[in-house]
Scaffold this active site. Structure first.
Site, mmCIF file in Angstrom:
data_model
loop_
_atom_site.group_PDB
_atom_site.id
_atom_site.type_symbol
_atom_site.label_atom_id
_atom_site.label_comp_id
_atom_site.label_asym_id
_atom_site.label_seq_id
_atom_site.Cartn_x
_atom_site.Cartn_y
_atom_site.Cartn_z
ATOM 1 N N HIS A 82 11.068 2.481 -19.184
ATOM 2 C CA HIS A 82 10.505 2.902 -17.101
ATOM 3 C C HIS A 82 11.632 3.792 -16.866
ATOM 4 O O HIS A 82 12.926 4.034 -17.124
ATOM 5 C CB HIS A 82 10.054 1.368 -16.920
ATOM 6 C CG HIS A 82 9.435 0.921 -17.245
ATOM 7 N ND1 HIS A 82 8.984 0.466 -18.669
ATOM 8 C CD2 HIS A 82 7.740 1.066 -16.662
ATOM 9 C CE1 HIS A 82 8.228 0.031 -18.753
ATOM 10 N NE2 HIS A 82 6.957 -0.202 -17.677
ATOM 11 N N ALA A 138 0.424 -1.056 -0.419
ATOM 12 C CA ALA A 138 0.099 -0.475 -0.076
ATOM 13 C C ALA A 138 1.006 1.107 -0.333
ATOM 14 O O ALA A 138 -0.259 2.431 -0.429
ATOM 15 C CB ALA A 138 -0.984 -0.070 1.840
ATOM 16 N N GLY A 180 -0.166 -7.883 -10.051
ATOM 17 C CA GLY A 180 0.030 -7.373 -11.214
ATOM 18 C C GLY A 180 1.921 -7.525 -10.728
ATOM 19 O O GLY A 180 1.864 -6.831 -11.689
ATOM 20 N N SER A 221 0.615 -8.875 -17.170
ATOM 21 C CA SER A 221 1.749 -7.907 -17.261
ATOM 22 C C SER A 221 1.645 -6.402 -17.282
ATOM 23 O O SER A 221 2.372 -5.446 -16.957
ATOM 24 C CB SER A 221 2.875 -7.994 -18.026
ATOM 25 O OG SER A 221 1.629 -8.501 -19.364
ATOM 26 N N GLY A 255 3.813 1.716 -1.330
ATOM 27 C CA GLY A 255 4.566 2.280 -2.919
ATOM 28 C C GLY A 255 4.254 3.174 -3.321
ATOM 29 O O GLY A 255 2.703 3.858 -3.221
ATOM 30 N N ARG A 256 4.690 3.213 -4.467
ATOM 31 C CA ARG A 256 4.021 4.272 -5.710
ATOM 32 C C ARG A 256 2.589 3.633 -6.492
ATOM 33 O O ARG A 256 2.027 4.158 -6.330
ATOM 34 C CB ARG A 256 5.080 4.264 -6.690
ATOM 35 C CG ARG A 256 6.401 5.123 -6.640
ATOM 36 C CD ARG A 256 7.085 5.918 -8.012
ATOM 37 N NE ARG A 256 7.921 4.301 -8.055
ATOM 38 C CZ ARG A 256 8.618 4.215 -7.430
ATOM 39 N NH1 ARG A 256 9.246 4.195 -6.788
ATOM 40 N NH2 ARG A 256 9.298 2.677 -7.962
ATOM 41 N N GLY A 284 7.780 -6.409 -17.816
ATOM 42 C CA GLY A 284 6.581 -7.636 -18.148
ATOM 43 C C GLY A 284 5.395 -7.613 -19.615
ATOM 44 O O GLY A 284 5.679 -8.203 -20.390
ATOM 45 N N ARG A 294 4.800 -4.207 4.044
ATOM 46 C CA ARG A 294 5.977 -6.007 4.565
ATOM 47 C C ARG A 294 6.053 -5.788 6.458
ATOM 48 O O ARG A 294 5.839 -4.153 6.932
ATOM 49 C CB ARG A 294 7.356 -5.596 4.143
ATOM 50 C CG ARG A 294 7.583 -4.302 4.272
ATOM 51 C CD ARG A 294 9.172 -4.103 3.680
ATOM 52 N NE ARG A 294 9.712 -2.666 3.943
ATOM 53 C CZ ARG A 294 10.200 -1.362 3.849
ATOM 54 N NH1 ARG A 294 8.786 -1.132 3.009
ATOM 55 N NH2 ARG A 294 10.284 -0.632 3.579
ATOM 56 N N PHE A 318 -2.062 -4.042 -16.792
ATOM 57 C CA PHE A 318 -3.054 -3.532 -16.453
ATOM 58 C C PHE A 318 -4.216 -2.533 -17.098
ATOM 59 O O PHE A 318 -5.367 -2.587 -17.483
ATOM 60 C CB PHE A 318 -4.118 -3.834 -15.170
ATOM 61 C CG PHE A 318 -3.936 -5.283 -14.520
ATOM 62 C CD1 PHE A 318 -5.223 -5.532 -14.288
ATOM 63 C CD2 PHE A 318 -2.855 -5.682 -13.667
ATOM 64 C CE1 PHE A 318 -4.703 -7.203 -14.018
ATOM 65 C CE2 PHE A 318 -2.491 -6.838 -13.786
ATOM 66 C CZ PHE A 318 -3.934 -7.593 -13.118
ATOM 67 N N LYS A 353 12.415 0.695 -11.259
ATOM 68 C CA LYS A 353 11.992 -0.484 -11.794
ATOM 69 C C LYS A 353 13.255 -1.639 -12.311
ATOM 70 O O LYS A 353 14.436 -1.724 -12.427
ATOM 71 C CB LYS A 353 11.892 -0.464 -13.266
ATOM 72 C CG LYS A 353 10.930 -1.938 -13.836
ATOM 73 C CD LYS A 353 10.371 -1.526 -15.359
ATOM 74 C CE LYS A 353 9.724 -2.918 -15.533
ATOM 75 N NZ LYS A 353 8.025 -3.723 -14.488
#
Length: 270
Positions: free
Chosen positions: A156, A10, A99, A124, A12-13, A166, A36, A126, A160
């Site tokens: 990217h 939650a 994802g 990979s 993260g970006r 992906g 985590r 959405f 990343k």
């Protein structure tokens, strides 16, 4: 009945965008948000974390304690974490939208095995636009693929951790399948030094990592005298977040099975 959704990663970006997407979508609500073990974000209100105000959902690091608060888990984390989440969801009959990218063959096999018990959308990418591009690539490969050079180029952000993306690999797989090729055999992921001439049946990949690029993909079908380019550029992660929530809503009445965005968007009937 309102579908209750939990978000893994939650803080993260992507996780924050997913919280926003769930909050703004109809027919769903945020039931739980996870980080985590030992994260400094544990206890923080998920809505405040995502910049949309107080939601009354505190970030937790313990799925077990929150299992009665959600029906479906959306997971855009890392393979090792996702595999733990998959095991939990199988044990507790929770649907999943996955994802996460970068799974090895064992990880993909674990997802397939889990889908015998629960309903999973695993993709990979959405983005609705990217998944439409997959279909366009199949059409282009069918018409031009045996007569031209094919190159997949992706860019990217600097954070990343996997390459090629992906999505780029999925693009290559759609093309290879259309042409009856094995991407493991025909994919070329590194060119350096004296490489010799390019083989016609290669599918080449090039990777760029820079700054804050959300995600850009371009495929060349290059013949002598002409080149067709099919590209997609994402300017906001909300396109992925909204697609993931759409996938979750689509799963609501599915008991089990492994699906992707082609199923969610019914693209095979185009």
């Amino acid at each position: 009945m309102t579908l209750k959704i939990a978000i893994a990663g939650a803080g993260g970006r992507m996780g924050r965008q997913l919280i926003q997407a769930v909050h703004s979508a109809e027919g769903v609500e945020l039931g739980a948000a996870f980080e985590r073990k030992g994260s400094s974000l544990v206890g923080t209100d998920a809505g405040e974390l995502a910049g949309i105000g107080h939601l009354g959902v505190a970030v937790s690091d313990d799925l077990e304690s929150q299992k009665d608060k959600f029906d479906l888990l959306i997971d855009f984390t890392r393979p090792e974490g996702s595999l733990e989440h998959i095991a939990f969801c199988v044990a507790n009959n929770k649907k999943m939208v996955i994802g996460t990218t970068g799974f090895d063959q064992n990880g993909k096999a674990a997802i397939k095995a889990a889908s015998d018990k629960i309903a999973i959308v695993f993709a990979s990418n959405f983005s609705v636009g990217v998944n439409l591009v997959f279909k366009l690539l199949e059409k282009a490969a069918k018409v031009m693929g045996d007569y031209c050079d094919i190159e997949v180029i992706e860019a990217h952000h600097r954070h990343k951790v996997d390459a090629p993306s992906g999505t780029a690999l999925s693009m290559g797989e759609h093309i290879a399948k259309t042409l009856g090729r094995d991407l493991k055999t025909h994919g070329v992921f590194c060119r350096e030094g004296i490489t010799g001439e390019r083989k016609r049946d290669e599918i080449g990949f090039s990777t760029i990592r820079a700054s804050d690029v959300v995600g850009e993909h371009m495929v060349w079908f290059a013949d002598i005298g002409e080149r067709v380019e099919i590209s997609h550029k994402a300017s906001s992660r909300m396109t992925f977040a909204n697609g993931a929530v759409r996938a979750g809503k689509w799963l609501e009445n599915k008991a089990n099975g492994l699906f992707d965005m082609t199923d969610v968007l019914d693209l095979n009937n185009l």
